[in-house]
Design a protein around this motif. Structure first.
Motif, PDB file in Angstrom:
ATOM      1  N   VAL A   1      -7.310  -8.490  -4.099  1.00  0.00           N
ATOM      2  CA  VAL A   1      -6.102  -8.781  -4.885  1.00  0.00           C
ATOM      3  C   VAL A   1      -6.206  -8.212  -6.301  1.00  0.00           C
ATOM      4  CG1 VAL A   1      -4.780 -10.661  -5.909  1.00  0.00           C
ATOM      5  CG2 VAL A   1      -5.421 -10.776  -3.514  1.00  0.00           C
ATOM      6  N   SER A   2      -7.384  -8.255  -6.898  1.00  0.00           N
ATOM      7  CA  SER A   2      -7.542  -7.702  -8.254  1.00  0.00           C
ATOM      8  C   SER A   2      -7.177  -6.224  -8.289  1.00  0.00           C
ATOM      9  CB  SER A   2      -8.985  -7.891  -8.740  1.00  0.00           C
ATOM     10  OG  SER A   2      -9.312  -9.252  -8.856  1.00  0.00           O
ATOM     11  N   ILE A   3      -7.600  -5.495  -7.287  1.00  0.00           N
ATOM     12  CA  ILE A   3      -7.275  -4.062  -7.213  1.00  0.00           C
ATOM     13  C   ILE A   3      -5.766  -3.863  -7.126  1.00  0.00           C
ATOM     14  CG2 ILE A   3      -7.489  -1.982  -5.792  1.00  0.00           C
ATOM     15  CD1 ILE A   3     -10.304  -3.026  -5.005  1.00  0.00           C
ATOM     16  N   PHE A   4      -5.118  -4.639  -6.284  1.00  0.00           N
ATOM     17  CA  PHE A   4      -3.662  -4.522  -6.145  1.00  0.00           C
ATOM     18  C   PHE A   4      -2.947  -4.846  -7.452  1.00  0.00           C
ATOM     19  CE2 PHE A   4      -4.229  -4.396  -1.544  1.00  0.00           C
ATOM     20  CZ  PHE A   4      -3.174  -3.576  -1.154  1.00  0.00           C
ATOM     21  N   TYR A   5      -3.411  -5.877  -8.184  1.00  0.00           N
ATOM     22  CA  TYR A   5      -2.769  -6.252  -9.445  1.00  0.00           C
ATOM     23  C   TYR A   5      -2.811  -5.123 -10.462  1.00  0.00           C
ATOM     24  CZ  TYR A   5      -2.856 -11.208  -8.080  1.00  0.00           C
ATOM     25  OH  TYR A   5      -2.679 -12.400  -7.460  1.00  0.00           O
TER      26      TYR A   5
ATOM     27  N   THR B   1       0.828  -1.206   0.000  1.00  0.00           N
ATOM     28  CA  THR B   1       0.000   0.000   0.000  1.00  0.00           C
ATOM     29  C   THR B   1       0.860   1.253   0.000  1.00  0.00           C
ATOM     30  OG1 THR B   1      -1.790  -1.145   1.167  1.00  0.00           O
ATOM     31  CG2 THR B   1      -1.795   1.264   1.245  1.00  0.00           C
ATOM     32  N   GLY B   2       1.906   1.247   0.807  1.00  0.00           N
ATOM     33  CA  GLY B   2       2.794   2.400   0.873  1.00  0.00           C
ATOM     34  C   GLY B   2       3.527   2.653  -0.435  1.00  0.00           C
ATOM     35  N   VAL B   3       4.149   1.611  -0.991  1.00  0.00           N
ATOM     36  CA  VAL B   3       4.941   1.761  -2.217  1.00  0.00           C
ATOM     37  C   VAL B   3       4.043   2.128  -3.399  1.00  0.00           C
ATOM     38  CG1 VAL B   3       6.407   0.569  -3.878  1.00  0.00           C
ATOM     39  CG2 VAL B   3       6.771   0.223  -1.429  1.00  0.00           C
ATOM     40  N   LEU B   4       2.905   1.460  -3.529  1.00  0.00           N
ATOM     41  CA  LEU B   4       2.019   1.724  -4.666  1.00  0.00           C
ATOM     42  C   LEU B   4       1.366   3.099  -4.577  1.00  0.00           C
ATOM     43  CD1 LEU B   4       0.309  -1.762  -5.145  1.00  0.00           C
ATOM     44  CD2 LEU B   4       2.166  -0.760  -6.494  1.00  0.00           C
ATOM     45  N   THR B   5       1.042   3.549  -3.373  1.00  0.00           N
ATOM     46  CA  THR B   5       0.493   4.900  -3.217  1.00  0.00           C
ATOM     47  C   THR B   5       1.504   5.933  -3.688  1.00  0.00           C
ATOM     48  OG1 THR B   5      -0.898   4.224  -1.352  1.00  0.00           O
ATOM     49  CG2 THR B   5      -0.428   6.581  -1.578  1.00  0.00           C
ATOM     50  N   PHE B   6       2.748   5.775  -3.285  1.00  0.00           N
ATOM     51  CA  PHE B   6       3.805   6.681  -3.739  1.00  0.00           C
ATOM     52  C   PHE B   6       3.951   6.605  -5.255  1.00  0.00           C
ATOM     53  CE2 PHE B   6       8.055   8.018  -4.805  1.00  0.00           C
ATOM     54  CZ  PHE B   6       8.288   9.099  -3.958  1.00  0.00           C
ATOM     55  N   GLY B   7       3.881   5.373  -5.804  1.00  0.00           N
ATOM     56  CA  GLY B   7       4.032   5.192  -7.242  1.00  0.00           C
ATOM     57  C   GLY B   7       2.935   5.865  -8.038  1.00  0.00           C
ATOM     58  N   ILE B   8       1.696   5.803  -7.545  1.00  0.00           N
ATOM     59  CA  ILE B   8       0.578   6.460  -8.236  1.00  0.00           C
ATOM     60  C   ILE B   8       0.766   7.977  -8.224  1.00  0.00           C
ATOM     61  CG2 ILE B   8      -1.897   6.958  -8.100  1.00  0.00           C
ATOM     62  CD1 ILE B   8      -2.265   4.120  -6.994  1.00  0.00           C
ATOM     63  N   LEU B   9       1.107   8.526  -7.079  1.00  0.00           N
ATOM     64  CA  LEU B   9       1.317   9.972  -6.977  1.00  0.00           C
ATOM     65  C   LEU B   9       2.480  10.417  -7.854  1.00  0.00           C
ATOM     66  CD1 LEU B   9       0.827  10.418  -3.113  1.00  0.00           C
ATOM     67  CD2 LEU B   9      -0.809  10.957  -4.945  1.00  0.00           C
ATOM     68  N   ASP B  10       3.508   9.574  -7.932  1.00  0.00           N
ATOM     69  CA  ASP B  10       4.664   9.881  -8.777  1.00  0.00           C
ATOM     70  C   ASP B  10       4.263   9.882 -10.250  1.00  0.00           C
ATOM     71  OD1 ASP B  10       7.709  10.123  -8.985  1.00  0.00           O
ATOM     72  OD2 ASP B  10       7.306   8.399 -10.284  1.00  0.00           O
ATOM     73  N   ALA B  11       3.481   8.880 -10.664  1.00  0.00           N
ATOM     74  CA  ALA B  11       3.058   8.796 -12.064  1.00  0.00           C
ATOM     75  C   ALA B  11       2.152   9.957 -12.446  1.00  0.00           C
ATOM     76  CB  ALA B  11       2.332   7.467 -12.302  1.00  0.00           C
ATOM     77  N   LEU B  12       1.392  10.462 -11.482  1.00  0.00           N
ATOM     78  CA  LEU B  12       0.482  11.580 -11.750  1.00  0.00           C
ATOM     79  C   LEU B  12       1.169  12.935 -11.677  1.00  0.00           C
ATOM     80  CD1 LEU B  12      -2.674  10.337  -9.780  1.00  0.00           C
ATOM     81  CD2 LEU B  12      -2.266  10.247 -12.254  1.00  0.00           C
ATOM     82  N   GLY B  13       2.459  12.947 -11.354  1.00  0.00           N
ATOM     83  CA  GLY B  13       3.221  14.189 -11.349  1.00  0.00           C
ATOM     84  C   GLY B  13       3.193  14.957 -10.048  1.00  0.00           C
ATOM     85  N   VAL B  14       2.676  14.374  -8.976  1.00  0.00           N
ATOM     86  CA  VAL B  14       2.617  15.063  -7.684  1.00  0.00           C
ATOM     87  C   VAL B  14       4.017  15.407  -7.187  1.00  0.00           C
ATOM     88  CG1 VAL B  14       1.942  14.822  -5.255  1.00  0.00           C
ATOM     89  CG2 VAL B  14       0.415  14.006  -7.079  1.00  0.00           C
ATOM     90  N   PHE B  15       4.989  14.564  -7.490  1.00  0.00           N
ATOM     91  CA  PHE B  15       6.364  14.792  -7.039  1.00  0.00           C
ATOM     92  C   PHE B  15       7.236  15.397  -8.134  1.00  0.00           C
ATOM     93  CE2 PHE B  15       4.959  10.984  -4.556  1.00  0.00           C
ATOM     94  CZ  PHE B  15       4.728  11.675  -3.369  1.00  0.00           C
ATOM     95  N   GLY B  16       6.571  15.916  -9.172  1.00  0.00           N
ATOM     96  CA  GLY B  16       7.316  16.619 -10.208  1.00  0.00           C
ATOM     97  C   GLY B  16       7.896  15.750 -11.287  1.00  0.00           C
ATOM     98  N   ARG B  17       7.536  14.486 -11.315  1.00  0.00           N
ATOM     99  CA  ARG B  17       8.098  13.587 -12.325  1.00  0.00           C
ATOM    100  C   ARG B  17       6.975  12.783 -12.979  1.00  0.00           C
ATOM    101  NH1 ARG B  17      11.796   8.294 -11.410  1.00  0.00           N
ATOM    102  NH2 ARG B  17       9.716   7.559 -10.839  1.00  0.00           N
ATOM    103  N   GLN B  18       6.082  13.476 -13.637  1.00  0.00           N
ATOM    104  CA  GLN B  18       4.950  12.789 -14.249  1.00  0.00           C
ATOM    105  C   GLN B  18       5.423  11.847 -15.347  1.00  0.00           C
ATOM    106  OE1 GLN B  18       1.987  15.394 -15.835  1.00  0.00           O
ATOM    107  NE2 GLN B  18       0.566  13.752 -16.367  1.00  0.00           N
ATOM    108  N   SER B  19       4.874  10.647 -15.355  1.00  0.00           N
ATOM    109  CA  SER B  19       5.233   9.677 -16.381  1.00  0.00           C
ATOM    110  C   SER B  19       3.972   8.986 -16.872  1.00  0.00           C
ATOM    111  CB  SER B  19       6.212   8.628 -15.833  1.00  0.00           C
ATOM    112  OG  SER B  19       5.677   8.002 -14.680  1.00  0.00           O
ATOM    113  N   VAL B  20       3.939   8.694 -18.137  1.00  0.00           N
ATOM    114  CA  VAL B  20       2.766   8.084 -18.747  1.00  0.00           C
ATOM    115  C   VAL B  20       3.183   6.754 -19.360  1.00  0.00           C
ATOM    116  CG1 VAL B  20       0.961   8.344 -20.487  1.00  0.00           C
ATOM    117  CG2 VAL B  20       1.834  10.356 -19.256  1.00  0.00           C
ATOM    118  N   PRO B  21       2.393   5.685 -19.138  1.00  0.00           N
ATOM    119  CA  PRO B  21       2.734   4.398 -19.751  1.00  0.00           C
ATOM    120  C   PRO B  21       2.715   4.479 -21.268  1.00  0.00           C
ATOM    121  CG  PRO B  21       1.050   4.150 -18.033  1.00  0.00           C
ATOM    122  CD  PRO B  21       1.209   5.607 -18.288  1.00  0.00           C
TER     123      PRO B  21
END
Length: 479
Positions: free
Chosen positions: A277-281, A204-224
């Protein structure tokens, strides 16, 4: 209301005579002798049931498959996991109803044998045993990869003879987990509960950070990458590959004879574990492909998530994922070994395997012979080090069982025997079970040819064993 098969089984009474329809019990002399013996204790609560389901499924899906899945289907691997989750849910619902009516060890085998007949039950039961063996071997190979990655992170390079280090470590872990299961189900369940709590907290901790990072909250927005970067067909073939990730909910049913308050806890554990588990995947694939892109992620192989953690949080992130990966693959293997032994136990009680296999260790209350029969073949398969084949064969055998579980529900609902009184009733019958059966069979068509052949051979051998050893066994409740 007629006595349920569970009540009669617990009391050791033979259900005959005045009942309009017999309850689902074996009528052979050998099986009757088993019923008069020692029963498994109900020591697993709702948390324990959820831990078995989530702990088994979370391992491969998040810590072994992301790199492999992204390499095959690109970012659309998230859709592959979603397809697997929908199919699993369509099977978890009928399995929940059947389990509350027949909360006995053996899971899908028990349901099918009491609904579709002895031959079908024998094929599915033996297939379930071997399917869990293949799944456990797959998880143990993944565990070995993560142990090697942890050691390499601290500068230790293993050399353990001619065999690859991750295979040797998987063999050691398999033997240790089999021994642990022999020491008592309550100990195993307590370990599983603790592992799953820690695991979900880290994820939960790592994925929450990863989502915020992908959305650009930490200044590094990335798109798949483009979602269907590899095309459309790989989405379905990848769904067939990763379906091993969804075997955990059915493993809850294999230990139904040890679940407390089964009428409440079985449906909650099976359906709840699939949804969680589906949500986490899906979130994991989004974060992983956003971090590196599908092509580069695929190059990292079985430990791709370690690189994702390192990219997001530096060295602490890599350590967190390594710890979580160890816990996840460990818990998946642990639950699979436990469930495989209970399948053997159920087959033996019905005289479809030798009587010796259902003996209970009086000190620990565990089926020690069945555990040995599960652990031995698992170690042989770990030595093959064939990750994708192990995963797909496990999926094949389970998908066949899942389709028949859906059919079993339709048959038992239509015949409505006197003993059938489930505490939970699936909505949408007959449409949803029919869709679940069709979807399960359809997914097999997208598997690797070798996996399909191995699965068919196992089913043929299972039928051959039934004709050779147990053709005269009849189960009450055949419909």
């Amino acid at each position: 209301m007629a006595d349920s098969p569970v009540d009669a089984e617990a009391s050791g009474e033979n259900i005959e005579g005045e009942q309009p329809e017999p309850a689902p019990e074996a009528v052979t002399e050998e099986a009757t002798t088993h019923e008069e013996g020692v029963e498994l204790e109900r020591t697993i609560g709702l948390v324990g049931g959820l831990a078995i389901g989530i702990g088994t499924m979370i391992g491969a899906g998040i810590f072994v498959f992301p790199g492999l899945a992204a390499n095959e289907a690109g970012p659309a691997a998230a859709l592959s996991f979603s397809i697997g989750g929908v199919i699993a849910l369509l099977v978890a619902l009928p399995a929940s109803e059947l389990a509350t009516a027949m909360p006995r060890s053996g899971g899908g085998y028990y349901f099918i044998s009491r609904s579709l007949g002895t031959a079908g039950g024998a094929i599915v039961g033996l297939g379930l045993w071997l399917g869990l063996v293949f799944a456990a071997a797959f998880y143990l190979v993944g565990l070995g990869h993560y142990v090697v990655a942890v050691l390499e992170e601290v500068g230790i390079v293993l050399a353990l003879g001619p065999a690859p280090p991750h295979v040797v470590l998987g063999l050691i872990a398999g033997a240790a987990l089999t021994a642990l299961s022999m020491a008592g189900t309550e100990r195993t369940a307590a370990l599983q509960n603790g592992i799953v709590v820690i695991l979900l907290a880290i994820l939960t901790g790592v994925l929450t950070f990863g989502i915020l990072d992908a959305l650009g909250v930490f200044g590094r927005q990335s798109v798949p990458d483009a979602f269907f970067s590899q095309g459309y067909f790989p989405v379905l073939s990848t769904a067939a590959l990763v379906f091993t990730s969804y075997l955990g909910f059915a493993q809850v049913a294999t230990v139904a004879g040890e679940i407390k308050q089964p009428s409440r806890n079985l449906p909650l554990a099976m359906v709840g574990s699939v949804i969680v588990v589906s949500i986490f995947y899906v979130v994991t694939i989004f974060v992983a492909t956003s971090t590196f892109g599908a092509k580069r992620l695929g190059q990292f192989g079985e430990t791709a998530m370690v690189n994702v953690g390192r990219d997001l949080l530096g060295f602490p992130g890599a350590v967190l994922i390594l710890v979580a990966g160890l816990l996840a693959t460990f818990s998946s293997a642990n639950a699979s070994i436990l469930s495989a032994s209970r399948s053997i136990y159920a087959l033996s009680r019905d005289a479809l395997l030798p009587r010796k296999a259902s003996e209970i260790n009086l000190k620990y209350g565990t089926p020690h012979v069945a555990l040995a029969m599960a652990g031995g073949p698992i170690l042989v398969l770990v030595a093959t080090d064939s990750v994708e084949i192990l995963a797909e064969v496990a999926s094949f055998l389970h998908l066949v069982m899942y389709a028949l579980i859906c059919v079993a529900l339709l048959v038992v609902r239509r015949n409505d025997p006197a003993w059938y009184d489930p505490a939970f009733r699936m909505p949408g019958v007959p449409v949803l079970p029919a869709i679940g059966a069709l979807a399960s069979v359809s997914l097999i068509a997208f598997m690797n040819g070798a996996s399909i052949v191995i699965g068919i051979v196992i089913m043929a051998l299972s039928y051959g064993w039934y004709r050779y050893y147990a053709d005269d066994v009849q189960l009450k409740g055949d419909i």
